[in-house]
Design an enzyme around this catalytic site. Sequence first.
Site, PDB file in Angstrom:
ATOM      1  N   HIS C  94     -11.415  -5.770   1.564  1.00 26.39           N
ATOM      2  CA  HIS C  94     -10.434  -6.977   1.857  1.00 26.39           C
ATOM      3  C   HIS C  94     -10.558  -7.812   0.476  1.00 26.39           C
ATOM      4  O   HIS C  94     -11.561  -8.069  -0.262  1.00 26.39           O
ATOM      5  CB  HIS C  94     -11.196  -7.851   2.887  1.00 26.39           C
ATOM      6  CG  HIS C  94     -10.557  -9.294   3.136  1.00 26.39           C
ATOM      7  ND1 HIS C  94      -9.222  -9.466   3.051  1.00 26.39           N
ATOM      8  CD2 HIS C  94     -11.369 -10.703   3.204  1.00 26.39           C
ATOM      9  CE1 HIS C  94      -9.071 -10.958   3.219  1.00 26.39           C
ATOM     10  NE2 HIS C  94     -10.113 -11.535   3.287  1.00 26.39           N
ATOM     11  N   HIS C  96      -8.383 -11.060  -1.766  1.00 29.40           N
ATOM     12  CA  HIS C  96      -7.314 -12.391  -2.076  1.00 29.40           C
ATOM     13  C   HIS C  96      -6.420 -11.785  -3.184  1.00 29.40           C
ATOM     14  O   HIS C  96      -6.244 -13.088  -3.852  1.00 29.40           O
ATOM     15  CB  HIS C  96      -7.976 -13.757  -2.032  1.00 29.40           C
ATOM     16  CG  HIS C  96      -8.610 -14.088  -0.736  1.00 29.40           C
ATOM     17  ND1 HIS C  96      -8.566 -15.293  -0.230  1.00 29.40           N
ATOM     18  CD2 HIS C  96      -9.307 -13.351   0.490  1.00 29.40           C
ATOM     19  CE1 HIS C  96      -9.404 -15.286   0.976  1.00 29.40           C
ATOM     20  NE2 HIS C  96      -9.492 -14.137   1.132  1.00 29.40           N
ATOM     21  N   ASP C 119       5.039   6.344  -2.526  1.00 29.71           N
ATOM     22  CA  ASP C 119       3.990   7.395  -2.884  1.00 29.71           C
ATOM     23  C   ASP C 119       2.681   6.922  -1.949  1.00 29.71           C
ATOM     24  O   ASP C 119       2.103   7.883  -1.667  1.00 29.71           O
ATOM     25  CB  ASP C 119       3.759   7.363  -4.127  1.00 29.71           C
ATOM     26  CG  ASP C 119       4.615   8.040  -5.359  1.00 29.71           C
ATOM     27  OD1 ASP C 119       5.384   9.002  -4.741  1.00 29.71           O
ATOM     28  OD2 ASP C 119       4.456   7.769  -6.287  1.00 29.71           O
ATOM     29  N   HIS C 168      -3.230 -15.298   5.328  1.00 27.06           N
ATOM     30  CA  HIS C 168      -4.511 -14.907   4.611  1.00 27.06           C
ATOM     31  C   HIS C 168      -4.347 -14.031   3.633  1.00 27.06           C
ATOM     32  O   HIS C 168      -4.167 -14.587   2.672  1.00 27.06           O
ATOM     33  CB  HIS C 168      -5.322 -14.315   6.000  1.00 27.06           C
ATOM     34  CG  HIS C 168      -6.664 -14.156   5.631  1.00 27.06           C
ATOM     35  ND1 HIS C 168      -7.518 -14.006   6.683  1.00 27.06           N
ATOM     36  CD2 HIS C 168      -7.361 -14.181   4.486  1.00 27.06           C
ATOM     37  CE1 HIS C 168      -8.939 -13.989   6.112  1.00 27.06           C
ATOM     38  NE2 HIS C 168      -8.731 -13.911   4.896  1.00 27.06           N
ATOM     39  N   TYR C 226       1.671  17.334  -5.860  1.00 28.77           N
ATOM     40  CA  TYR C 226       1.399  16.326  -6.757  1.00 28.77           C
ATOM     41  C   TYR C 226      -0.046  16.536  -6.812  1.00 28.77           C
ATOM     42  O   TYR C 226      -0.839  16.885  -6.010  1.00 28.77           O
ATOM     43  CB  TYR C 226       1.703  14.835  -6.303  1.00 28.77           C
ATOM     44  CG  TYR C 226       1.302  13.736  -7.294  1.00 28.77           C
ATOM     45  CD1 TYR C 226       2.117  13.230  -8.319  1.00 28.77           C
ATOM     46  CD2 TYR C 226      -0.182  13.399  -7.258  1.00 28.77           C
ATOM     47  CE1 TYR C 226       1.583  12.425  -9.376  1.00 28.77           C
ATOM     48  CE2 TYR C 226      -0.573  12.416  -8.185  1.00 28.77           C
ATOM     49  CZ  TYR C 226       0.313  12.015  -9.302  1.00 28.77           C
ATOM     50  OH  TYR C 226      -0.094  11.162 -10.230  1.00 28.77           O
TER      51      TYR C 226
END
Lengths: 231, 231, 231, 231
Positions: C94, C96, C119, C168, C226
Site C-alpha cells: 500500500h 500513497h 503488459d 484514498h 518475453y
Amino acid sequence: MLDALREAVLEANLEVVRRGLVLYTFGNASGIDRASGLVAIKPSGVPYENLGPGDLVITDLEGKTVEGTLRPSSDLATHLELYKAFPKIGGVVHTHSRFATSWAQAGREIPCLGTTHADYFHGPVPITEHLSPGEIDMAYERATGEAIVKRFEGLNPMAFPGVLVVGHAPFTWGKNAGEAAMHAAILEEIATMAYYSVTLNAAAGDLPKTVMDKHHLRKHGPDAYYGQVKK
Amino acid sequence: MLDALREAVLEANLEVVRRGLVLYTFGNASGIDRASGLVAIKPSGVPYENLGPGDLVITDLEGKTVEGTLRPSSDLATHLELYKAFPKIGGVVHTHSRFATSWAQAGREIPCLGTTHADYFHGPVPITEHLSPGEIDMAYERATGEAIVKRFEGLNPMAFPGVLVVGHAPFTWGKNAGEAAMHAAILEEIATMAYYSVTLNAAAGDLPKTVMDKHHLRKHGPDAYYGQVKK
Amino acid sequence: MLDALREAVLEANLEVVRRGLVLYTFGNASGIDRASGLVAIKPSGVPYENLGPGDLVITDLEGKTVEGTLRPSSDLATHLELYKAFPKIGGVVHTHSRFATSWAQAGREIPCLGTTHADYFHGPVPITEHLSPGEIDMAYERATGEAIVKRFEGLNPMAFPGVLVVGHAPFTWGKNAGEAAMHAAILEEIATMAYYSVTLNAAAGDLPKTVMDKHHLRKHGPDAYYGQVKK
Amino acid sequence: MLDALREAVLEANLEVVRRGLVLYTFGNASGIDRASGLVAIKPSGVPYENLGPGDLVITDLEGKTVEGTLRPSSDLATHLELYKAFPKIGGVVHTHSRFATSWAQAGREIPCLGTTHADYFHGPVPITEHLSPGEIDMAYERATGEAIVKRFEGLNPMAFPGVLVVGHAPFTWGKNAGEAAMHAAILEEIATMAYYSVTLNAAAGDLPKTVMDKHHLRKHGPDAYYGQVKK
C-alpha cells in the site's frame, strides 16, 4: 582581469547545468568586462563536463574573436546586442529550461501571479514578437537580440532581468554572469508555478499593483530591507 | 535551553532545503521557547549552506532582537502574529514550495480530496483574503499574520496546521519547528496530488465527512490507533 | 522460514521508499507464508530508516500478533482480507504514490491507454465504491479490504495486480512482497502516463482488445515469449 | 569489430537508464555493423544492472542468433525492419519514456512548437497508424516496424530521427546506437515541453517554416555553423 571573468563565466555555465536547466550542450552563459569591452562566452557545442576556463572564447563587442581557438556559441550575436543596449548588465544566460521554454512556445508572457515573481520581475515576463522571414535569413541571432531590445522599449532591464523569445526559449541577465544564471533558475521556478496556477485557475491574473510594488521594492528599492546590510 | 531551540530551528531550516521546498534563500523556519517568550528565526537572505546555530536571530514577541548580529527574516512579523494568536504552536515554517504556492497564486483553497489530506488537515486547506493597500503600505508582514489569524476564526490551528496566503505562498506550523517543517512537506504533497486530481476531474470535491473524520481521528483523536503507543 | 519472509517484506518496504513512492511513514508492505498462514507486516508509523527485520510484526490471518512487540500497520485488516480472498497472492503493498492516488482522489479508474499498461494490467485499473458511513464506523480497514474484494468479482487478481481505493490510494499485490512492490512502481508509472495522455486528449480510450491481449499474453500467457526461458 | 559494437550498444542501453527513460527492464537499444549485416541487441527482460557486453545477442538481419545464449529483446523484429528500410542508420533505441509515450497514447503527433524541436526534427514527430487485428496476430513486432516504415514514405529518416508508435511508445535512431540514445533523451524533452505548451495554449502550432528551416539547417545543413568544425 580576464582570468576572473573567465572563471565567473565558466562557473555560470556550470551552474545552469547543476540547476537542471540544460540538456546536453543546450544553453550558454557569457560575461562582459565593461572597461575593455571584451566578452567571454561558452564555445559552441562543447560538452559542459569538458569545459575549462581556457575553452571560453573572448570576443569584442562586434563579435571578433580576440582570444581562443574554438568557435563561440552560435548565439553570441544575441548576447552582444543585449550588452550594447543594456549598459548596466554584466552577464547573459540562455537556456532551454523546461517551463520557461514552454511559455515561449505557447506564445504567452508570464503573468505576475505571486510574490515569488514580483520579488524578481516587476511585472509580467515579456515575450518578443516573431521575426520576419527576412530577419531570419539575414542575421538570425542578431535579429533575435534586436527583437529583445525592441520589446524592452519603456522597460527597465534591471527590473525585468529576462525575456522569452517567442517559439524559442528564455534569455536572462544580471549585473554579472552569476546573477544571470541565478535569474535563469528563478525564471524557471516562476514559469513552473505560473503554469500550475493558470491551469488551476484560467482567470488568475497579475497581483494587485500595491503588492507587486511592495515585494519588488522591499528587495530592490532604495529602502530595501530584505537580506543583510551591505557594508 | 536556547541552545536546543537554536539547534531545532536550524535543523528545520535545513530540512525544508533537503525536502526540495526552497530555492536559494526563499523560506524561513522559526521556533519559540514559551517559557521565556523568545523566538529563534533564520536571518534574512543568508544562504542555507552557510547557516550555523549561532547565525539564528533571537527576538522577543515584539520583534526586538535579543541575541544575534544579523537581521532576522523579513517575514518575522508574520511568525510573531501566529505565536501570539495560536498558543499551542511551537514552530512556524514559510516556504514557496511549488504546488502549495501555485494554489495560493490561483486563489483557491485546497479541497480535502483524499485520506492523505484528511490525515493531516481536518478539511480544506484555508486561504487568506487579499490585504488592502493600506495594510500593505503600513506593516505588510504583520498584516499578513493578522490576515491568517482572521481566517482562522472558528478553526482549530492544531487540526489545520497550515494556510495559503493568497498570491503569496504557504505557512505551516506545529508543536515545534521540526513538526512545522514536516507539515510544510506534507502540505506540498497534498497540494501536488490535489492539483492532479482536480485537473483529472474538475468536479472532484471533499471526502465524505465520515471518512474525513475517521482518518483524522485515527491519527490525532483521543482514541488514535495510528503509530506506536507513546510511553 | 519466517526469517526469509521477514527479509523479503523488509526489502519490499525499503524498495517503495527507494522508488519514491512513499513520504515519511506513509505506506506499508506485507507478505504471507501460505503454509503456516502467518503474515509479516510493517509496524505502524515507524520511520523506514530505522526499520530492521526484527521490527516487523507477525500476525495470523485473524490479525492476532504472533511475534513482535510493536503495533502492526493500521492497514493490516485490509491486507488480511486480500490474503483471504486471493489465494494466489503472496504479498501486498500500500502506498500513497502521487499519480495513482490522484486518480483515486479523482474517482476514476485508469483506462488501458497503452502497451505499458497492458503488459501488467489486462484492462483498466479498477476503482472501489465508496464505503457507507456504517462500514467506516464499524471496521474501516476491514471494510476497505471487503470493498476491494467485491470490486474483483469476475476479475482475476493475477491479471489485475492492483486497485485504487476511491478517495484514498492504491493497493497492489503479487506472488510475493517483492513483486507487489514492483507492481506499486509500475502502477505509478502507468498512472502518470495516463494522466498526461488524457489531459492531452480527453477522448483517449482503451487500446483495441487485440493489442491489449497481445501485450498481456506475450508476457503472461501460456505462450509468453518475453524475457528468458525459466529453467 | 563486434567488440566495439557490443561496447557501443551496451553503453547506449545504460545511457537510457541514466537519463531516466526506462523503468525496470523496459526499453532496448541495438546497433548494426553494416559491413557484416550483424546486429547487437539487448537480451529480453534482463535487468540493466547485470548487463555486460557478453550478454548482448548478435543476430543477422533475418533475426537468426549468430552469437549469444540469451533470447534477444522481443522487439528485435521491429529494429530489423528499420535497419532494412533506413540504410543510413546505425542504431535504434526503444523506450517507454514518460512524455513521448503519453503523446503516443493520446494518439497525437508532436507539433514542432519551438526551436529545440526544430534543432533535431525537421517538422512534427510522426505517429504510426493502428495495426489491423491480422497484423497483430501474425507477426506483431515485424508489423510494428512495417508501420513505421510506411509512415516514413516521403520523409527523410535522418531529418526525423524518431517516431511514436500509436498506443505504444517511441522508437528513435541515429548514425549509431549512442546517437539513437541521445535522440531518445531529446525526444523526451521535446515531448515534455510540447505537453506543457499545448496545455497552456491549445492553439499553439508549428513554428513558421523559415524558423524551422533556419534552426534545423544551422545544425544539420551543408552550411551548418553550430558546434566546432570537424577536422
